[in-house]
Design an enzyme around this catalytic site. Structure first.
Site, PDB file in Angstrom:
ATOM      1  N   HIS A  46      38.448 -27.869  43.860  1.00  0.00           N
ATOM      2  CA  HIS A  46      38.796 -28.347  45.195  1.00  0.00           C
ATOM      3  C   HIS A  46      39.553 -27.297  45.996  1.00  0.00           C
ATOM      4  O   HIS A  46      39.800 -27.480  47.190  1.00  0.00           O
ATOM      5  CB  HIS A  46      39.597 -29.657  45.122  1.00  0.00           C
ATOM      6  CG  HIS A  46      40.877 -29.522  44.353  1.00  0.00           C
ATOM      7  ND1 HIS A  46      42.046 -29.149  44.955  1.00  0.00           N
ATOM      8  CD2 HIS A  46      41.149 -29.677  43.041  1.00  0.00           C
ATOM      9  CE1 HIS A  46      42.995 -29.092  44.026  1.00  0.00           C
ATOM     10  NE2 HIS A  46      42.489 -29.404  42.874  1.00  0.00           N
ATOM     11  N   HIS A 102      47.848 -21.658  47.407  1.00  0.00           N
ATOM     12  CA  HIS A 102      46.451 -22.079  47.542  1.00  0.00           C
ATOM     13  C   HIS A 102      46.189 -22.391  49.012  1.00  0.00           C
ATOM     14  O   HIS A 102      47.115 -22.405  49.828  1.00  0.00           O
ATOM     15  CB  HIS A 102      46.197 -23.300  46.658  1.00  0.00           C
ATOM     16  CG  HIS A 102      47.047 -24.460  47.042  1.00  0.00           C
ATOM     17  ND1 HIS A 102      48.270 -24.728  46.478  1.00  0.00           N
ATOM     18  CD2 HIS A 102      46.875 -25.414  47.991  1.00  0.00           C
ATOM     19  CE1 HIS A 102      48.803 -25.780  47.051  1.00  0.00           C
ATOM     20  NE2 HIS A 102      47.988 -26.225  47.983  1.00  0.00           N
ATOM     21  N   HIS A 105      43.958 -24.775  52.060  1.00  0.00           N
ATOM     22  CA  HIS A 105      43.193 -25.959  52.472  1.00  0.00           C
ATOM     23  C   HIS A 105      42.438 -25.602  53.748  1.00  0.00           C
ATOM     24  O   HIS A 105      42.979 -24.944  54.633  1.00  0.00           O
ATOM     25  CB  HIS A 105      44.124 -27.136  52.790  1.00  0.00           C
ATOM     26  CG  HIS A 105      44.956 -27.577  51.629  1.00  0.00           C
ATOM     27  ND1 HIS A 105      44.598 -28.617  50.805  1.00  0.00           N
ATOM     28  CD2 HIS A 105      46.141 -27.125  51.163  1.00  0.00           C
ATOM     29  CE1 HIS A 105      45.523 -28.792  49.877  1.00  0.00           C
ATOM     30  NE2 HIS A 105      46.482 -27.896  50.063  1.00  0.00           N
ATOM     31  N   HIS A 131      49.403 -22.907  51.425  1.00  0.00           N
ATOM     32  CA  HIS A 131      50.576 -23.558  50.828  1.00  0.00           C
ATOM     33  C   HIS A 131      51.173 -22.685  49.747  1.00  0.00           C
ATOM     34  O   HIS A 131      50.487 -22.316  48.798  1.00  0.00           O
ATOM     35  CB  HIS A 131      50.174 -24.896  50.200  1.00  0.00           C
ATOM     36  CG  HIS A 131      49.904 -25.964  51.198  1.00  0.00           C
ATOM     37  ND1 HIS A 131      49.212 -27.111  50.904  1.00  0.00           N
ATOM     38  CD2 HIS A 131      50.272 -26.058  52.494  1.00  0.00           C
ATOM     39  CE1 HIS A 131      49.155 -27.879  51.989  1.00  0.00           C
ATOM     40  NE2 HIS A 131      49.780 -27.249  52.978  1.00  0.00           N
ATOM     41  N   THR A 188      50.137 -32.968  48.485  1.00  0.00           N
ATOM     42  CA  THR A 188      48.991 -33.546  49.197  1.00  0.00           C
ATOM     43  C   THR A 188      47.790 -33.770  48.286  1.00  0.00           C
ATOM     44  O   THR A 188      46.720 -34.133  48.749  1.00  0.00           O
ATOM     45  CB  THR A 188      48.564 -32.652  50.384  1.00  0.00           C
ATOM     46  OG1 THR A 188      48.115 -31.397  49.856  1.00  0.00           O
ATOM     47  CG2 THR A 188      49.697 -32.432  51.358  1.00  0.00           C
ATOM     48  N   THR A 189      47.964 -33.503  46.997  1.00  0.00           N
ATOM     49  CA  THR A 189      46.925 -33.828  46.009  1.00  0.00           C
ATOM     50  C   THR A 189      47.581 -34.689  44.930  1.00  0.00           C
ATOM     51  O   THR A 189      48.807 -34.657  44.782  1.00  0.00           O
ATOM     52  CB  THR A 189      46.349 -32.551  45.347  1.00  0.00           C
ATOM     53  OG1 THR A 189      47.428 -31.787  44.799  1.00  0.00           O
ATOM     54  CG2 THR A 189      45.572 -31.718  46.337  1.00  0.00           C
TER      55      THR A 189
HETATM   56  C1  MLT Z   1      50.057 -29.336  47.908  1.00  0.00           C
HETATM   57  O1  MLT Z   1      50.182 -28.386  48.631  1.00  0.00           O
HETATM   58  O2  MLT Z   1      50.738 -30.375  47.997  1.00  0.00           O
HETATM   59  C2  MLT Z   1      49.040 -29.198  46.867  1.00  0.00           C
HETATM   60  O3  MLT Z   1      47.782 -29.249  47.348  1.00  0.00           O
HETATM   61  C3  MLT Z   1      49.424 -29.590  45.545  1.00  0.00           C
HETATM   62  C4  MLT Z   1      48.624 -28.800  44.581  1.00  0.00           C
HETATM   63  O4  MLT Z   1      48.737 -27.584  44.536  1.00  0.00           O
HETATM   64  O5  MLT Z   1      47.849 -29.407  43.855  1.00  0.00           O
HETATM   65 ZN    ZN Z   2      48.281 -27.729  49.228  1.00  0.00          ZN
END
Ligand code: MLT
Ligand code: ZN
Length: 250
Positions: free
Chosen positions: A75, A103, A105, A122, A191-192
């Protein structure tokens, strides 16, 4: 780890799908917060409703080059930093949060005055007592982003269908320029799944830019059918959103 894509089938971003965002909270007992939490992320950052705070102070990172494992999680693409170097992190209100991973999004998860951006980065940090602090940067299309330029070789390698195994690379997180004069601050969640709450969010107000090629490098490897890895907006539930403005800036 044999290079399998972590979490690939555990949840999806497909609207109304069996494992889609509306269902996350029911998929596993430990993911309940995704469904019934009251401080969830992302949210819309509405300038009319923010509280200006001169005292938050500028975002300060103390980063050094560090080995990171580059993973395609199905994802998203994540750079996971090796633990044990408490020196690599940020300090908020006297609490040190160590950089764990970063990571992307696409499109952005947070919106500003209802506007969504093409990309959101993020940087996930955690304190010794397990609290999270995420620093986020929003991007629109334009000139190349220099941090992504520095990662081009690694990103091409992970997005290559024949070679999508995890690998370690020396990454300099200082290449993410932390100089931002204005940012939003609020308390939210991951957010996941598991959507854990008590995450201190800092979202830079200053837009960055990426080229379409850079954006595509990050997007092609995301296997989610829905063509997005942005969680839908969550209810603010009366939470205050602060906006840091240096005192000299009136
Ligand atoms: C977040 O930024 O809250 C994330 O997507 C959590 C994660 O790295 O799984
Ligand atoms: Zn994130």
């Amino acid at each position: 780890d044999h290079g399998e894509v972590e979490d690939e089938t555990e949840f999806s971003y497909e609207k109304g799908g069996e494992k889609g965002p509306e269902k996350w909270g029911t998929l596993k007992p430990e993911w309940k917060m995704c469904g019934n939490g009251t401080m969830q992320s992302p949210i819309d950052l509405t300038d009319k409703r923010v509280f200006i705070d001169h005292n938050l102070g500028p975002l300060r990172s103390h980063y050094l080059p560090s080995n990171a494992t580059i993973k395609n999680r199905g994802h998203d693409i994540m750079l996971e930093f090796e633990g044990g170097n408490a020196g690599i992190g940020i300090t908020i209100n006297g609490t040190v949060y160590q950089l764990q991973q970063l990571h992307w999004h696409s499109p952005s998860e947070h919106t500003i005055n209802g506007k969504r951006f093409v990309l959101e980065e993020h940087m996930v940090h955690q304190s010794k007592d397990g609290r999270f602090a995420v620093v986020a940067f929003l991007y629109s299309l334009g000139r190349p982003d220099s941090f992504l330029i520095s990662l081009e070789r690694q990103l091409k390698r992970i997005t290559d269908a024949h070679e999508s195994e995890d690998f370690v690379s020396l990454i300099d997180p200082r290449a993410v320029n932390f100089k931002t004069r204005f940012y939003y601050r609020y308390l939210g969640s991951l957010t996941t799944p598991p959507c854990s709450e008590n995450v201190t969010w800092s979202i830079s107000r200053e837009m960055r830019t990426v080229t379409l090629e850079q954006l595509n490098l990050l997007r092609v490897s995301v296997h989610d059918q829905s063509n997005t890895n942005a969680r839908p907006l969550q209810r603010q539930n009366g939470r205050p959103v602060k906006f840091y403005l240096p005192a000299w800036h009136i």
